[in-house]
Motif scaffolding. Structure first.
Motif, mmCIF file in Angstrom:
data_model
loop_
_atom_site.group_PDB
_atom_site.id
_atom_site.type_symbol
_atom_site.label_atom_id
_atom_site.label_comp_id
_atom_site.label_asym_id
_atom_site.label_seq_id
_atom_site.Cartn_x
_atom_site.Cartn_y
_atom_site.Cartn_z
ATOM 1 N N GLN A 180 0.704 -1.148 0.086
ATOM 2 C CA GLN A 180 -0.015 -0.192 0.008
ATOM 3 C C GLN A 180 0.845 1.378 -0.125
ATOM 4 O O GLN A 180 0.408 2.147 -0.636
ATOM 5 C CB GLN A 180 -0.899 -0.047 1.129
ATOM 6 N N ILE A 181 1.847 1.357 1.017
ATOM 7 C CA ILE A 181 2.894 2.485 0.949
ATOM 8 C C ILE A 181 3.725 2.599 -0.274
ATOM 9 O O ILE A 181 3.563 3.627 -1.093
ATOM 10 C CB ILE A 181 3.699 2.401 2.112
ATOM 11 N N ALA A 182 4.179 1.680 -1.133
ATOM 12 C CA ALA A 182 4.842 1.849 -2.051
ATOM 13 C C ALA A 182 3.887 1.938 -3.413
ATOM 14 O O ALA A 182 4.435 2.840 -4.116
ATOM 15 C CB ALA A 182 5.580 0.311 -2.375
ATOM 16 N N LEU A 183 2.707 1.622 -3.657
ATOM 17 C CA LEU A 183 1.984 1.893 -4.518
ATOM 18 C C LEU A 183 1.484 3.227 -4.272
ATOM 19 O O LEU A 183 1.402 4.027 -5.230
ATOM 20 C CB LEU A 183 0.547 0.834 -4.434
ATOM 21 N N ALA A 184 1.328 3.739 -3.080
ATOM 22 C CA ALA A 184 0.726 5.223 -3.041
ATOM 23 C C ALA A 184 2.025 6.071 -3.329
ATOM 24 O O ALA A 184 1.539 7.465 -4.087
ATOM 25 C CB ALA A 184 0.535 5.414 -1.567
ATOM 26 N N ALA A 185 3.114 5.616 -3.146
ATOM 27 C CA ALA A 185 4.286 6.570 -3.342
ATOM 28 C C ALA A 185 4.285 6.477 -4.979
ATOM 29 O O ALA A 185 4.701 7.728 -5.524
ATOM 30 C CB ALA A 185 5.510 6.183 -2.927
ATOM 31 N N PHE A 186 3.911 5.378 -5.634
ATOM 32 C CA PHE A 186 4.399 5.575 -7.209
ATOM 33 C C PHE A 186 3.188 6.201 -7.708
ATOM 34 O O PHE A 186 3.343 6.979 -8.784
ATOM 35 C CB PHE A 186 4.421 4.091 -7.547
ATOM 36 N N GLU A 187 2.056 6.125 -7.052
ATOM 37 C CA GLU A 187 0.812 6.934 -7.710
ATOM 38 C C GLU A 187 1.187 8.449 -7.761
ATOM 39 O O GLU A 187 0.793 9.287 -8.653
ATOM 40 C CB GLU A 187 -0.382 6.599 -6.973
ATOM 41 N N LYS A 188 1.639 8.747 -6.635
ATOM 42 C CA LYS A 188 2.161 10.177 -6.459
ATOM 43 C C LYS A 188 3.205 10.669 -7.592
ATOM 44 O O LYS A 188 3.038 11.727 -8.654
ATOM 45 C CB LYS A 188 2.790 10.672 -5.136
ATOM 46 N N LEU A 189 4.173 9.780 -7.805
ATOM 47 C CA LEU A 189 5.059 10.033 -9.072
ATOM 48 C C LEU A 189 4.298 10.069 -10.332
ATOM 49 O O LEU A 189 4.499 11.098 -11.275
ATOM 50 C CB LEU A 189 6.178 8.992 -8.937
ATOM 51 N N ALA A 190 3.534 9.018 -10.527
ATOM 52 C CA ALA A 190 2.803 8.979 -11.855
ATOM 53 C C ALA A 190 1.769 10.253 -11.999
ATOM 54 O O ALA A 190 1.582 10.716 -13.236
ATOM 55 C CB ALA A 190 1.733 7.681 -11.899
ATOM 56 N N LYS A 191 1.025 10.655 -11.001
ATOM 57 C CA LYS A 191 0.144 11.721 -11.136
ATOM 58 C C LYS A 191 1.038 13.115 -11.557
ATOM 59 O O LYS A 191 0.565 13.953 -12.403
ATOM 60 C CB LYS A 191 -0.564 12.153 -9.880
ATOM 61 N N ALA A 192 2.232 13.217 -10.688
ATOM 62 C CA ALA A 192 3.148 14.408 -11.208
ATOM 63 C C ALA A 192 3.419 14.367 -12.431
ATOM 64 O O ALA A 192 3.510 15.254 -13.305
ATOM 65 C CB ALA A 192 4.346 14.503 -10.213
ATOM 66 N N GLU A 193 3.989 13.044 -13.146
ATOM 67 C CA GLU A 193 4.465 12.987 -14.370
ATOM 68 C C GLU A 193 3.332 13.492 -15.395
ATOM 69 O O GLU A 193 3.656 13.899 -16.433
ATOM 70 C CB GLU A 193 5.217 11.560 -14.720
ATOM 71 N N ALA A 194 2.080 12.751 -15.131
ATOM 72 C CA ALA A 194 1.127 12.976 -15.945
ATOM 73 C C ALA A 194 0.721 14.437 -16.207
ATOM 74 O O ALA A 194 0.619 14.892 -17.394
ATOM 75 C CB ALA A 194 -0.037 12.317 -15.636
ATOM 76 N N ALA A 195 0.637 15.009 -15.149
ATOM 77 C CA ALA A 195 0.568 16.472 -15.090
ATOM 78 C C ALA A 195 1.638 17.451 -15.840
ATOM 79 O O ALA A 195 1.398 18.231 -16.732
ATOM 80 C CB ALA A 195 0.493 17.042 -13.685
ATOM 81 N N VAL A 196 2.948 17.208 -15.769
ATOM 82 C CA VAL A 196 3.984 17.723 -16.286
ATOM 83 C C VAL A 196 3.938 17.280 -17.801
ATOM 84 O O VAL A 196 4.175 18.418 -18.601
ATOM 85 C CB VAL A 196 5.356 17.060 -15.912
ATOM 86 N N HIS A 197 3.714 16.152 -18.329
ATOM 87 C CA HIS A 197 3.808 15.684 -19.588
ATOM 88 C C HIS A 197 2.444 15.940 -20.298
ATOM 89 O O HIS A 197 2.363 15.577 -21.606
ATOM 90 C CB HIS A 197 4.701 14.382 -20.000
ATOM 91 N N GLY A 198 1.437 16.080 -19.631
ATOM 92 C CA GLY A 198 0.017 16.130 -20.380
ATOM 93 C C GLY A 198 -0.293 14.827 -20.932
ATOM 94 O O GLY A 198 -0.890 14.916 -22.112
ATOM 95 N N VAL A 199 -0.144 13.947 -20.372
ATOM 96 C CA VAL A 199 -0.722 12.648 -20.843
ATOM 97 C C VAL A 199 -1.477 11.764 -19.725
ATOM 98 O O VAL A 199 -1.516 12.138 -18.470
ATOM 99 C CB VAL A 199 0.377 11.666 -21.081
ATOM 100 N N PRO A 200 -2.426 10.800 -19.868
ATOM 101 C CA PRO A 200 -3.351 10.167 -19.031
ATOM 102 C C PRO A 200 -2.404 9.338 -18.075
ATOM 103 O O PRO A 200 -1.475 9.114 -18.421
ATOM 104 C CB PRO A 200 -3.989 9.259 -19.912
ATOM 105 N N LEU A 201 -3.021 9.215 -16.725
ATOM 106 C CA LEU A 201 -2.316 8.632 -15.872
ATOM 107 C C LEU A 201 -1.596 7.393 -16.135
ATOM 108 O O LEU A 201 -0.542 6.801 -16.114
ATOM 109 C CB LEU A 201 -3.319 8.347 -14.723
ATOM 110 N N GLU A 202 -2.642 6.234 -16.910
ATOM 111 C CA GLU A 202 -2.310 5.199 -17.221
ATOM 112 C C GLU A 202 -1.054 4.897 -18.475
ATOM 113 O O GLU A 202 -0.553 3.918 -18.646
ATOM 114 C CB GLU A 202 -3.448 4.084 -17.682
ATOM 115 N N LYS A 203 -0.847 6.050 -19.005
ATOM 116 C CA LYS A 203 -0.114 6.026 -20.198
ATOM 117 C C LYS A 203 1.363 6.554 -19.677
ATOM 118 O O LYS A 203 2.300 6.819 -20.659
ATOM 119 C CB LYS A 203 -0.386 6.821 -21.493
ATOM 120 N N VAL A 204 1.429 6.852 -18.357
ATOM 121 C CA VAL A 204 2.683 7.502 -17.868
ATOM 122 C C VAL A 204 3.874 6.582 -18.009
ATOM 123 O O VAL A 204 3.702 5.597 -17.730
ATOM 124 C CB VAL A 204 2.351 8.068 -16.407
#
Length: 394
Positions: free
Chosen positions: A96-120
């Motif tokens: 749970q902790i590890a997945l939560a951390a990677f989700e934060k990374l994915a959301k940040a990368e998705a916002a920066v690059h303008g792509v859907p979360l699943e395609k990060v």
């Protein structure tokens, strides 16, 4: 135990892992647990180093493949990392902790690059080292049976950093995205003090940020970064112990927010109080005052947690005629309390059992519970209060 992250020189994944090892997590146990991940060709190496005369642990993730990506030279997609961690035999809390951390990374990368979360698609943070750092930190938290985690404000470096996307400003865009809502401050240090991985770990684990809370310190762990920084020891310090809580007559730091108002119709005040409680206020009260030109007015006082400052300030400034709010830290002494049910002639009544400084217990009836019975039974609420205060706890 509780832990305070002292991020005076920033934070990265390897610094976090090293600090936990220095705090007492056996590196051999950590190696064995990480081996349960479906990853091949890596090892972790522990060493003792010195940073500005301070002894610290350093952890290096050794990539046996030599390409930095466990055979994934172009990184991994978010879905692949989520599947890798979620499908592993690691304990649920660790996942749970590890997945939560990677989700934060994915959301940040998705916002920066303008792509859907699943395609990060991760590059730097998709390699084996970042996965080991994040999962390793989660394993350390579980191994030490950590309760609460707080952290200091986070210093940010300056300059530029080179990655697979090219040259980026420091702090990196993903780091900035992850640290939204976290107190930070700038420095003149010309390097990256906070990595996206470190930011994700920190914001996943810590529930509050600011000065060290009142605590009983027990142990300290130092985790070293790779760089030697002349301006500061490049270390992350973890301090373990017990935070003082409201479970005893301990000091508890809060904020008091105030504003004086002399030009608002009295009809609105009830609405303002309701909205402030909805926004997270611990207490709200009004005090009659005389203002300039001897105008009668109201001093609005709002007690709140530091984390609610911005939300409550916005509520005050939008729901009242005030044009400014002042705030300052306050401390409370709180008695231990627990919810109980009291048996009475009117039926069970909800109350609080409050432990006094001399060790005795006082029963404090819950107003809403007593009011409901009063209306249903057509009985004075004072009778219900008396019966509850003197009745036996179920």
């Amino acid at each position: 135990m509780d832990i305070y992250f002292d991020c005076g020189s920033g934070i990265s994944g390897d610094m976090t892992l090293a600090a936990f090892v220095d705090l007492g997590v056996p590196v051999e146990w950590l190696r064995q647990e990480l081996a349960r991940l479906p990853l091949d060709g890596f090892d972790i190496q522990e060493s003792v180093v010195s940073r500005n005369g301070i002894r610290a642990k350093k952890i290096d993730v050794i990539d046996i493949h030599g390409d930095g990506d466990d055979g994934h030279a172009h990184g991994r997609h978010y879905a692949a990392i989520r599947s890798l961690i979620g499908g592993s035999p690691l304990p649920e809390r660790v996942k749970q902790i590890a997945l939560a951390a990677f989700e934060k990374l994915a959301k940040a990368e998705a916002a920066v690059h303008g792509v859907p979360l699943e395609k990060v698609h991760f590059h730097e943070v998709g390699g084996v080292d970042a996965i080991v750092d994040i999962v390793g930190a989660a394993l350390c938290v579980a191994h030490l049976k950590v309760g609460k985690i707080a952290a200091s404000a986070v210093p940010l470096g300056s300059g530029h950093v080179t990655c697979r996307h090219g040259v980026l400003p420091v702090p990196a865009p993903a780091t900035v995205g992850i640290l939204k809502g976290v107190p930070v401050y700038g420095t003149n240090v010309d390097c990256e003090l906070v990595t996206p991985t470190g930011a994700a770990i920190l914001t996943t684990l810590a529930t509050e940020f600011g000065p060290m809370p009142a605590m009983t310190m027990e142990k300290t762990g130092y985790g070293a970064g790779t760089r030697e920084i002349a301006a500061m020891p490049n270390l992350l310090r973890l301090i373990s112990g017990r935070f003082q809580t409201a479970g005893a007559a301990d000091g508890h730091a809060d904020l008091m927010m105030e504003t004086c108002i002399d030009d608002m119709t009295p009809e609105i005040w009830g609405h303002v109080m309701e909205r402030l409680f909805e926004a997270g206020a611990r207490d709200v009260y009004f005090v009659p005052v005389h203002m300039k030109k001897n105008r009668p007015g109201i001093l609005l006082c709002v007690l709140c947690d530091k984390a609610q400052r911005e939300a409550l300030a916005a509520c005050i400034l939008s729901e009242t005629t005030s044009i400014g709010v002042r705030y300052y830290p306050v401390e409370r002494i709180m008695l231990a309390r627990r919810p109980v049910t009291v048996k009475t002639a009117f039926g069970p009544v909800q109350a609080k059992a409050v432990t006094l400084p001399n060790g005795t217990t006082r029963i404090a009836p819950e107003y809403e519970a007593c009011r409901k019975i009063s209306l249903e039974r057509k009985v004075s609420i004072l009778e219900i209060y008396r019966a509850t205060a003197d009745g036996p706890v179920v």
